[in-house]
Write an enzyme that holds these catalytic residues in place. Structure first.
Site, short mmCIF file in Angstrom:
data_model
loop_
_atom_site.label_atom_id
_atom_site.label_comp_id
_atom_site.label_asym_id
_atom_site.label_seq_id
_atom_site.Cartn_x
_atom_site.Cartn_y
_atom_site.Cartn_z
N HIS A 136 0.84 -1.20 0.00
CA HIS A 136 0.00 0.00 0.00
C HIS A 136 0.87 1.25 0.00
O HIS A 136 1.94 1.26 0.60
CB HIS A 136 -0.90 0.03 1.25
CG HIS A 136 -1.73 -1.20 1.38
ND1 HIS A 136 -1.24 -2.36 1.94
CD2 HIS A 136 -2.99 -1.47 0.99
CE1 HIS A 136 -2.18 -3.30 1.89
NE2 HIS A 136 -3.26 -2.78 1.32
N LYS A 161 -1.46 -7.90 -4.58
CA LYS A 161 -2.30 -6.71 -4.48
C LYS A 161 -1.45 -5.46 -4.33
O LYS A 161 -0.52 -5.43 -3.52
CB LYS A 161 -3.22 -6.84 -3.24
CG LYS A 161 -3.99 -5.57 -2.93
CD LYS A 161 -4.77 -5.69 -1.62
CE LYS A 161 -5.36 -4.34 -1.22
NZ LYS A 161 -5.91 -4.32 0.12
N LYS A 314 -15.02 23.16 -20.69
CA LYS A 314 -15.75 23.20 -21.97
C LYS A 314 -14.92 23.85 -23.08
O LYS A 314 -14.99 23.43 -24.23
CB LYS A 314 -17.08 23.93 -21.80
CG LYS A 314 -18.08 23.12 -20.97
CD LYS A 314 -19.43 23.76 -20.91
CE LYS A 314 -20.39 22.88 -20.11
NZ LYS A 314 -21.74 23.36 -20.10
N ASP A 362 -25.63 21.42 -25.06
CA ASP A 362 -26.36 22.34 -24.16
C ASP A 362 -27.35 23.15 -24.98
O ASP A 362 -28.49 23.40 -24.58
CB ASP A 362 -25.40 23.31 -23.47
CG ASP A 362 -24.63 22.66 -22.33
OD1 ASP A 362 -25.11 21.66 -21.79
OD2 ASP A 362 -23.54 23.17 -22.01
P1 NAP Z 1 -21.08 30.40 -15.17
O1 NAP Z 1 -20.42 30.40 -16.49
O2 NAP Z 1 -20.24 30.36 -13.94
O3 NAP Z 1 -22.04 31.70 -15.09
C1 NAP Z 1 -22.72 32.00 -13.90
C2 NAP Z 1 -23.65 33.18 -14.15
O4 NAP Z 1 -24.39 33.40 -12.96
C3 NAP Z 1 -22.90 34.47 -14.44
O5 NAP Z 1 -23.67 35.25 -15.30
C4 NAP Z 1 -22.82 35.10 -13.05
O6 NAP Z 1 -22.73 36.51 -13.09
C5 NAP Z 1 -24.16 34.74 -12.49
N1 NAP Z 1 -24.17 34.71 -11.03
C6 NAP Z 1 -23.60 33.77 -10.24
N2 NAP Z 1 -23.83 34.07 -8.95
C7 NAP Z 1 -24.54 35.23 -8.94
C8 NAP Z 1 -25.09 36.05 -7.92
N3 NAP Z 1 -24.94 35.73 -6.64
N4 NAP Z 1 -25.77 37.15 -8.25
C9 NAP Z 1 -25.93 37.48 -9.56
N5 NAP Z 1 -25.45 36.77 -10.57
C10 NAP Z 1 -24.76 35.65 -10.27
O7 NAP Z 1 -22.06 29.16 -15.03
P2 NAP Z 1 -22.90 28.43 -16.19
O8 NAP Z 1 -22.14 27.28 -16.70
O9 NAP Z 1 -23.38 29.44 -17.15
O10 NAP Z 1 -24.10 27.83 -15.34
C11 NAP Z 1 -25.08 28.71 -14.80
C12 NAP Z 1 -26.20 27.88 -14.19
O11 NAP Z 1 -26.84 27.14 -15.21
C13 NAP Z 1 -25.69 26.78 -13.23
O12 NAP Z 1 -25.60 27.29 -11.94
C14 NAP Z 1 -26.72 25.69 -13.34
O13 NAP Z 1 -27.69 25.83 -12.32
C15 NAP Z 1 -27.35 25.94 -14.67
N6 NAP Z 1 -27.00 24.84 -15.60
C16 NAP Z 1 -28.02 24.07 -16.03
C17 NAP Z 1 -27.78 23.05 -16.91
C18 NAP Z 1 -28.91 22.21 -17.38
O14 NAP Z 1 -28.68 21.30 -18.20
N7 NAP Z 1 -30.12 22.45 -16.91
C19 NAP Z 1 -26.50 22.80 -17.39
C20 NAP Z 1 -25.47 23.62 -16.93
C21 NAP Z 1 -25.74 24.63 -16.03
P3 NAP Z 1 -21.29 37.26 -13.20
O15 NAP Z 1 -20.94 37.26 -14.66
O16 NAP Z 1 -21.54 38.59 -12.65
O17 NAP Z 1 -20.32 36.45 -12.38
#
Ligand code: NAP
Length: 559
Positions: A136, A161, A314, A362
């Site tokens: 281990h 192992k 991504k 997406d």
């Molecule tokens: P991301 O690139 O990190 O973007 C996050 C976004 O949320 C930015 O516009 C950010 O604003 C804003 N934000 C975060 N916290 C905030 C707060 N406290 N107040 C105001 N604005 C805030 O993330 P993403 O990949 O786009 O994902 C965003 C969300 O999409 C995830 O949290 C998830 O719930 C959802 N999602 C869903 C799927 C699905 O298949 N349904 C897939 C992926 C993600 P700023 O630019 O000001 O930081």
């Protein structure tokens, strides 16, 4: 057949007996009596435990691990060896696991263990008390694992192992290399400990390992990174894994709580596709991403055929596929991010003729969900069925003949991150008038400029009477379930509300929208849609979306 073995880590003999009964009920093929976990050595209680173990239908391993090799035994070596002799001489025990260092330490120990384990009579076919020699490393994954296994195999062991800490997924691949080589010639256990080592535990069966370990429950692991027996059997479909099983997974960081393994493994099971889907935690930098995918491509025997790719990789996926001369779907290039990797091996042993390609599902998941919602509420058209995507692979989405037209539909997009990019691109392709609101105004402006949308100050969002409101921020996501990205007065005109957040399924935004009579679309529809499109890219079959949605809902509800 590779055994699925549960370590019994109770600190008393009655606890171990209860866990033994649970392991039996759970279908374990083997149990490991971890004698070093017992807080006291009560010989009568140990005898009782051994009587229960003798009735166990599978195989029983006895282990009394030293602290130096990750165990809890602080007794003298003489006491430890005599207790191992004691249990080894009962009918209950099939295998004794002895550390190589202990075995090498003295001729006296070798003689005692050797007599118990019948090491010179291996050919007699006597089934009981065989020797597992183990090594281990709780710090890292040494580079000489294959030679270590060969050294162990020079001793009269029935099973060799190695278990070592993997500090990266590439370490885990090296453990699989050693396991594969050694298991082809002798019974071998090769495991990587830690979160990134999970693939070695699940793929042990594909590579013909002697056994893998699974904990009875969370908190009862004997080493870091063990999945539970239930997850091994139900989530990873252990019984269906064989040498030809294809491998898929989700690359991300963090990735442990991803819902993708649950829904894609269920989809593989439902469609009898011989595949398993695993989480791959890859450090958040391009070098780590490229090293992992290159490592998998160079090992065609691993059978990795595709990956979902999530935050923060991504863009790394796009860069990787471009650098390796693969095909990037034009849509993914335009969005500037991809979430799906397809791997097609060419047939060479070193994988140099493997083809990689990248897609963005997406976009399709989100737009199919939105169009279905619009179709339900009488605006726009419902999705049509699919045929082939723009690089020629079959797919299953709304975008066969180009985007559905939604000219004149106004959409307020909240957020300007990765999900917003895919959704804004889709909305603009449909001819929607898109306004982006984001906490960081510059990001909204940059995104709007790229896709011909408008950016407005974030504090104006509640006053915008758009036909559709889409939340692409993480606001409202578990655990901050009482937050909403839009004040309720912003819903008074009854827009269609689409929340991409799917954990919880009903966010505060969706609840308030429903209360005001707005049509709604939840994030599950998008999540299942993007995963279903991945499934189809990989398997060329339609995905069982109803089942995927059901599995996701069940999993979210059980949290
Ligand atoms: P991301 O690139 O990190 O973007 C996050 C976004 O949320 C930015 O516009 C950010 O604003 C804003 N934000 C975060 N916290 C905030 C707060 N406290 N107040 C105001 N604005 C805030 O993330 P993403 O990949 O786009 O994902 C965003 C969300 O999409 C995830 O949290 C998830 O719930 C959802 N999602 C869903 C799927 C699905 O298949 N349904 C897939 C992926 C993600 P700023 O630019 O000001 O930081």
């Amino acid at each position: 057949m590779t055994r699925l073995c549960v370590p019994l880590t109770g600190t008393t003999c009655p606890q171990m007996e209860a866990d033994l009964a649970a392991a039996t009920a759970g279908g374990a093929d083997g149990v490991e009596l971890r004698l070093d976990y017992l807080h006291e050595w009560d010989e009568a209680a140990v005898r009782h435990l051994l009587e229960a173990a003798a009735r166990f239908p599978g195989e029983v391993i006895a282990t009394y691990r030293t602290a130096a090799e990750g165990g809890h035994c602080d007794e003298s070596e003489a006491t430890r060896v005599s207790r191992l002799e004691f249990v080894g001489l009962t009918e209950a025990v099939d295998y004794l696991d002895v550390e190589y260092e202990t075995w090498r330490a003295s001729a006296n120990i070798r003689q005692k263990i050797g007599l118990v384990c019948d090491v010179d009579a291996a050919e007699t076919g006597r089934p009981r008390r065989r020797l597992i020699l183990s090594k281990h490393n709780f710090e890292n994954t040494p580079f000489d694992l294959e030679s270590t296994l060969s050294v162990l195999a020079r001793e009269p062991a029935h099973v060799v192992k190695v278990a070592c800490k993997a500090n990266s997924v590439v370490d885990a691949l090296r453990v699989l290399d050693a396991l594969r080589t050694s298991a082809a010639i002798r019974p071998t256990i090769g495991l990587a400990m830690g979160e990134v080592g999970l693939m070695t535990r699940v793929l042990a069966r594909k590579l013909g390992a002697f056994l893998t370990f699974a904990s009875l429950d969370a908190g009862k692991e004997s080493a870091p990174g063990q999945a539970t027996l239930d997850d091994m059997r139900r989530l990873y479909r252990w019984d269906a894994i064989g040498p030809a099983t294809q491998v898929y997974g989700v690359i991300g960081c963090p990735v442990a709580h991803s819902m993708s393994p649950a829904i894609l493994n269920a989809a593989f099971g439902e469609t009898a596709h011989d595949a398993v889907y695993l989480p791959f935690r890859v450090e958040p930098n391009y070098a780590a991403f490229a090293a992992f995918v290159d490592g998998c491509v160079a090992r065609p025997w691993l059978g990795l055929r595709g990956c979902s790719v999530t935050i923060p990789h991504k863009q790394n996926l796009l860069r990787y596929v471009e650098q390796r001369g693969g095909v990037v779907e034009p849509l993914a290039r335009r969005i500037g991010a991809a979430n799906t990797l397809c791997i097609e091996p060419g047939g060479r042993d070193d994988g140099t003729d493997t083809r990689v390609s990248a897609y963005n599902t997406d976009y399709r998941g989100a737009m199919d969900a939105l169009l279905a919602g619009l179709g339900r509420c009488g605006t726009g058209s419902p999705p049509v069925n699919s045929d082939r995507n723009d690089v020629g692979l079959r797919r299953d989405s709304a975008w066969r003949t180009g985007p559905t037209k939604l000219d004149g539909v106004s959409v307020a997009v909240l957020g300007a991150g990765g999900v917003s990019r895919a959704i804004v691109a889709g909305l603009r392709d449909c001819g929607c008038a898109v306004t982006i609101y984001n906490r960081t105004r510059e990001r909204a402006e940059a995104l709007a400029a790229e896709f011909g949308a408008e950016a407005r100050p974030n504090d104006e969002r509640a006053g915008h009477r758009a036909d559709v409101v889409i939340n692409c921020t993480s606001i409202g996501m578990w655990p901050n379930v009482d937050d909403a990205p839009l004040p309720a007065e912003g819903l008074a005109h009854k827009p269609l509300v689409f929340d991409t957040v799917y954990n919880p399924i009903e966010t505060r935004l969706l609840r308030e929208a429903r209360d005001r009579g707005c049509p709604t679309v939840d994030g599950v529809a998008m999540f299942v849609g993007q995963a279903a499109a991945q499934f189809t890219l990989w398997t060329h079959r339609p995905a069982p979306t109803d089942l995927m949605r059901e599995v996701l809902a069940r999993r979210l509800a059980s949290r």
